[in-house]
Each structure stands twice: as structure tokens, then as C-alpha cells.
Design a protein around this motif. Sequence first.
Motif, short mmCIF file in Angstrom:
data_model
loop_
_atom_site.label_atom_id
_atom_site.label_comp_id
_atom_site.label_asym_id
_atom_site.label_seq_id
_atom_site.Cartn_x
_atom_site.Cartn_y
_atom_site.Cartn_z
N ILE A 155 -0.45 -1.98 -0.58
CA ILE A 155 -0.22 -2.70 -1.84
C ILE A 155 0.90 -2.00 -2.62
N THR A 156 0.85 -0.67 -2.65
CA THR A 156 1.88 0.10 -3.37
C THR A 156 3.26 -0.22 -2.79
N ASN A 157 3.38 -0.16 -1.46
CA ASN A 157 4.69 -0.40 -0.84
C ASN A 157 5.17 -1.82 -1.08
N TRP A 158 4.25 -2.77 -1.04
CA TRP A 158 4.61 -4.18 -1.24
C TRP A 158 5.18 -4.37 -2.65
N LEU A 159 4.54 -3.76 -3.65
CA LEU A 159 5.00 -3.91 -5.04
C LEU A 159 6.29 -3.14 -5.28
N LYS A 160 6.40 -1.95 -4.66
CA LYS A 160 7.64 -1.16 -4.81
C LYS A 160 8.84 -1.94 -4.28
N ASP A 161 8.63 -2.65 -3.18
CA ASP A 161 9.71 -3.49 -2.61
C ASP A 161 10.17 -4.56 -3.58
N LYS A 162 9.27 -4.94 -4.50
CA LYS A 162 9.63 -5.96 -5.50
C LYS A 162 10.26 -5.30 -6.74
N GLY A 163 10.43 -3.98 -6.68
CA GLY A 163 11.06 -3.26 -7.80
C GLY A 163 10.11 -2.96 -8.95
N ILE A 164 8.81 -3.01 -8.67
CA ILE A 164 7.81 -2.77 -9.72
C ILE A 164 7.44 -1.30 -9.77
N SER A 165 7.32 -0.73 -10.97
CA SER A 165 6.84 0.65 -11.11
C SER A 165 5.32 0.66 -10.97
N ILE A 166 4.84 1.66 -10.25
CA ILE A 166 3.42 1.68 -9.89
C ILE A 166 2.71 2.88 -10.51
N THR A 167 1.49 2.65 -10.97
CA THR A 167 0.58 3.75 -11.31
C THR A 167 -0.65 3.57 -10.44
N THR A 168 -1.00 4.60 -9.66
CA THR A 168 -2.24 4.49 -8.88
C THR A 168 -3.30 5.36 -9.54
N THR A 169 -4.54 4.91 -9.42
CA THR A 169 -5.63 5.69 -9.97
C THR A 169 -6.85 5.47 -9.09
N ARG A 170 -7.90 6.22 -9.33
CA ARG A 170 -9.13 6.02 -8.56
C ARG A 170 -10.32 6.23 -9.46
N GLU A 171 -11.47 5.64 -9.03
CA GLU A 171 -12.69 5.83 -9.80
C GLU A 171 -13.83 6.26 -8.89
#
Length: 220
Positions: free
Chosen positions: A27-43
Amino acid sequence: MQLTHNGIFISVEGIEGAGKSSAMLTITNWLKDKGISITTTREPGGTKIAEEIRQLILSHNEENIHFITELLLFFAARSQNIHNCILPALKSGNAVIADRFIDATFAYQQGGRGISEETISILEKLVLNDLKPDLTILLDVTVDTGMARIKNRAELNKQQPDRIEQEKLDFFTNVRNCYLQRAEKFNDRIVIVDANQSLQDVNKQLETILSKKLSKYFAK
Ligand code: T5A
């Protein structure tokens, strides 16, 4: 709480061994390809204090953790994660991808521990207010397959199961069923991926879902 933001909030859910780690990466790579900045987190986790609460929840303690204490600890960690990680990132326009969020509490604490939906909903309202993911990916795997993957990984890494991973098969069957019931109830938000398939096939399903569900964010 002011919830206005222009980010995208995605959560990834599933029982142990469903493949959340690799899905997070896809999901991160897919969004990065669209030029979107990503924040990942976990719970539980995502901030310093929430990570400390995670340690408390998952480690083996001499003292038994009461199921209500466990529920409150998950929500305490989540409150830190929302206010100090998720909301700031969404307000700055980032896509936030969370490895587990609120559905995990209903699946594990309602489905697994037997706490009522009403009790959890009270804390949900208090801690989340109206925050909810725009999209939740539910990686659905049979309990046998999930547990076999976890066992293989633990043997490879010489790891002991954490406090929750050591629960019985019935517990995870109830967790899985609760996830599936929520997917049916919130079918506009929660999309099921068949995670019994190969990683390659799971990734294909994920990319199809992302294209379909997130197209409105890239339509301009
Ligand atoms: N919890 C959490 C609650 O009870 N209430 C709550 O409110 C919250 C937020 C958190 C624990 O806390 C509970 C749930 C959990 O018990 P965690 O570390 O976030 O712990 O969750 P885990 O489920 O324990 O994380 P895992 O790492 O075990 O699961 P993943 O991320 O789904 O597993 P992953 O991706 O590492 O995959 C496991 C293994 O399987 C392989 C991978 O390579 C890896 O070796 N694999 C596959 N193999 C073949 N085919 C595939 N399709 C595969 N997908 C993965």
C-alpha cells in the motif's frame, strides 16, 4: 475535536499471520507512486508512549492483566496515536496507513474476550470521536494458515509467542468471525482480501482495491 483534514486514512486488519506487514509495504509503495506523502503507524503503538503501552500489553507479566484493563490500555495507546501521530499527519495532507486500528479492538476484545459491543462503543466515541478510516483492508486468512505462518516465522527467528499470540485456536476463530461480521456491517469501508493466497496474488487484489477505492482522491 476538529476532524477536518485532507489526508487519506487507511487501516490494515487481520488475525495473526494474515500478512499485514507485506500489505503495509504494498500500500505504501502504491501511494508513493502516486506522489503521496505517507505516514505509517501501528497499534498498539505509533508514538513513544503508545509503544511503551504496547510493551506492557504484549509482554508476559507475572500479574494477570484483567480484560477491562487490557481494553483500556489499547484505547490509551490509541488516544496517543490519534492525537500525536494520525491527526497531525492527516491535517498535513499525508496518507496515514495504520497496521491495525479500531476494528482490532472489536475483533479481539469483543470477539476474543467477550466484552460487549456497547462497552467498546462508549470508549470508541470518547477516544475516536468521529475519526474513522476512509478504507480498511481486512486480510482474511483461515486460523490454521495464519497460525502455521506465525509458527514458521517464530522458528526461523527463534522468537517466543507474545501474550496474545499464545491464546487458543478458539480465540482466533472468534476474532476472525468478528472481523468478518464487521466487514459485512461496514461494507462501504471494509474490503476483504483473500489472504490465503500467495503473496503475489494478495498484492494483485490489493492493487485492484486501491485503484477502485482511492480513485476519487486522484481524479483531479
Ligand atoms: N490487538 C491489537 C488487540 O487485541 N486489540 C487491539 O485493539 C489492537 C490494536 C498486536 C496484538 O495486539 C492485538 C492483536 C495482536 O495480537 P501485532 O504485532 O500488531 O500485535 O499483530 P500481529 O498479528 O501479532 O502481527 P503479525 O506480525 O503476527 O501479523 P502479520 O503482520 O499479519 O504477519 P506478517 O505479515 O509478518 O506475516 C507473517 C508471516 O507469514 C508470511 C510472512 O512472510 C511472515 O513470515 N506470509 C505469507 N506466507 C505465504 N503467503 C502469504 N500470502 C503470506 N503472507 C504473509
